[in-house]
Scaffold this motif. Structure first.
Motif, PDB file in Angstrom:
ATOM      1  N   ARG A  35      -4.494   4.049   0.643  1.00  0.00           N
ATOM      2  CA  ARG A  35      -4.522   2.741  -0.034  1.00  0.00           C
ATOM      3  C   ARG A  35      -4.575   1.620   1.000  1.00  0.00           C
ATOM      4  N   CYS A  50       0.816  -1.229   0.000  1.00  0.00           N
ATOM      5  CA  CYS A  50       0.000   0.000   0.000  1.00  0.00           C
ATOM      6  C   CYS A  50       0.843   1.269   0.000  1.00  0.00           C
ATOM      7  N   THR A  71     -12.752   3.712  -4.655  1.00  0.00           N
ATOM      8  CA  THR A  71     -11.290   3.552  -4.669  1.00  0.00           C
ATOM      9  C   THR A  71     -10.653   4.791  -4.046  1.00  0.00           C
ATOM     10  N   THR A  72      -9.405   4.621  -3.625  1.00  0.00           N
ATOM     11  CA  THR A  72      -8.664   5.751  -3.038  1.00  0.00           C
ATOM     12  C   THR A  72      -8.652   6.936  -3.994  1.00  0.00           C
ATOM     13  N   GLU A 116      -1.496   9.111  -0.036  1.00  0.00           N
ATOM     14  CA  GLU A 116      -1.870   8.006  -0.928  1.00  0.00           C
ATOM     15  C   GLU A 116      -1.612   6.660  -0.251  1.00  0.00           C
ATOM     16  N   GLU A 174      -8.097   1.397   2.079  1.00  0.00           N
ATOM     17  CA  GLU A 174      -8.903   0.785   0.999  1.00  0.00           C
ATOM     18  C   GLU A 174      -8.704  -0.736   0.971  1.00  0.00           C
TER      19      GLU A 174
END
Ligand SMILES: NC(=O)c1ccc[n+]([C@@H]2O[C@H](COP(=O)([O-])OP(=O)(O)OC[C@H]3O[C@@H](n4cnc5c(N)ncnc54)[C@H](O)[C@@H]3O)[C@@H](O)[C@H]2O)c1
Ligand SMILES: O=C(O)[C@H](O)[C@H](O)COP(=O)(O)O
Length: 383
Positions: free
Chosen positions: A265, A90, A285-286, A261, A268
């Motif tokens: 992620r 991630c 989604t991210t 990010e 997510e």
């Protein structure tokens, strides 16, 4: 369903909306009594998830929004039939961003021109180390990799011995923390191996603190023959050896993977696993949830040196010296009688500023085709 989740898991509300109730908790202080009504537990690396936390609770799903899993007793979960998910890869780009930033600063410190010809030893070539190897090679560095488990499995990279890797100009550690198996990494860098490092080398650890024997490292540092050291991870977090911090060139509070990010992620990926476990599909989604970055574009004059452009672009996105300064300030305040050291360390992580990855920045005019090639190699978008 009732979900208990670490308070430091961003965007969780959006990702688990409609699944049930969510209760936020301090992951470092989580106790079994807080889990007596929980069906699912979502953690980060600061929570030890094992029999003593979960026995007698109704928890049937555990997710960690992190790459590392050394805080989770996975065999025990398996024996109990408790579902488990982590977030492999991630924040790999975020850690690569940190390492490239540190190396770029080091090159200036040694008055070297760019990555071309630099030898870099990467220990552990999984999601993080593998991505780092690709970027470094594209930037012109000569890379040596040590990864005995991958080598035994017949992976395609040309591998080197740990000793060969430790002879490189820069050594970067990217293994998990393991204490068992054929290649345990606990104190992989012990006093003998640390003794082999010299004053013209940089050692970076953004894997797990205890992969280096921190007391042995402290004993190794200080004289004129010491290597330069950048540590993002420490033995006994959140209370690192403060004397070791004094001897590090760059010291950061385990934030290499903390790009927005990377963290999102991670959320997510565990939310997706929880949805799948419930027989549902995650509808988000991210990318759909991330805000616009504060800086979206950058342009360079045509006469700027390509290596200078790479350095400036890396620093514009993320400068590791900012996190180093924050950690040293917090430790000074703690030792002057403010917060306890552990609270100061965790506080920096909890209140981490928004940091975006190179992929969020578009380079609009590049200094020649070589500049464009190098900026793309470092992960920037080129328009
Ligand atoms: N500082 C941070 O913020 C941060 C962020 C992400 C990950 N991490 C740490 O980095 C580690 C690596 O992440 P990843 O996603 O690349 O994991 P990964 O599992 O994809 O890869 C780890 C690699 O290390 C190798 N390895 C295992 N034992 C080894 C040994 N003795 N010597 C050399 N190589 C060995 C494995 O074979 C594997 O290829 C994680 O386990 C986590 O602890 C830290
Ligand atoms: O393993 C990981 O993914 C990283 O070390 C991660 O950045 C740890 O962050 P934490 O869970 O401690 O907030």
């Amino acid at each position: 369903m009732h979900i208990v989740a670490d308070e430091n898991i961003p965007l969780l509300g959006a990702f688990v909306e409609g699944l049930g109730t969510v209760e936020r908790a301090n992951g470092r202080r989580l106790t079994r009594s807080q889990l007596m009504n929980a069906d699912a537990l979502l953690v980060r690396s600061v929570t030890s998830v094992n029999e003593s936390l979960l026995a007698g609770t109704p928890v049937r799903f555990v997710g960690t929004a992190t790459i590392g899993t050394d805080h989770v007793d996975i065999p025990w979960l398996e024996r109990q039939g408790i579902a488990f998910a982590s977030a492999p890869g991630c924040n790999a780009s975020s850690v690569v961003q940190y390492v490239l930033g540190v190396i770029s600063l080091y090159l200036r410190r040694c008055q070297r021109e760019g990555f071309e010809g630099l030898t870099v030893g990467v220990v552990g070539a999984g999601n993080v180390g593998g991505a780092l190897v690709g970027r470094l090679q594209a930037l012109g560095a000569r890379v040596r990799v040590s990864d005995p488990p991958r080598q035994s499995a017949g992976a395609g990279l040309p591998f080197a011995s740990l000793e060969q890797v430790l002879a490189c100009d820069v050594v970067s550690l990217h293994t998990p923390l393991t204490t068992t198996g054929e290649c345990p990494t606990h104190h992989l860098l012990n006093s003998d191996r640390l003794a082999s490092l010299g004053p013209n080398q940089l050692l970076i650890n953004s894997g797990r603190g205890a992969v280096i024997d921190n007391r042995a490292l402290l004993a190794r540092l200080g004289g004129t023959q010491s290597p330069t050291v950048a540590l993002d991870v420490w033995e006994h977090e959140p209370e690192p050896l403060t004397e070791l911090l004094d001897h590090c060139w760059l010291a950061t509070p385990h934030i290499a993977g903390y790009s927005l990010e990377g963290k999102c992620r991670g959320t997510e990926m565990v939310a997706r696993a929880l949805h799948l476990w419930l027989g549902r599909q995650l509808p988000l989604t991210t990318e759909e949830l991330l805000p616009e970055p504060p800086v979206t574009a950058m342009a360079f004059a045509p006469d700027i040196e390509p290596v200078e452009a790479v350095h400036r672009a890396l620093m514009a996105c993320y400068d590791p010296r900012d996190d180093d300064a924050r950690l040293r300030r917090a430790v000074d305040q703690a030792s002057a009688g403010g917060l306890a050291l552990g609270q100061a360390f965790d506080g920096l992580r909890r209140n981490y500023p928004v940091r975006r990855e190179p992929g969020s920045l578009k380079i609009q005019s590049t200094p020649g085709s070589d500049g464009g090639r190098l900026l793309a190699a470092a992960g920037f978008q080129i328009s």
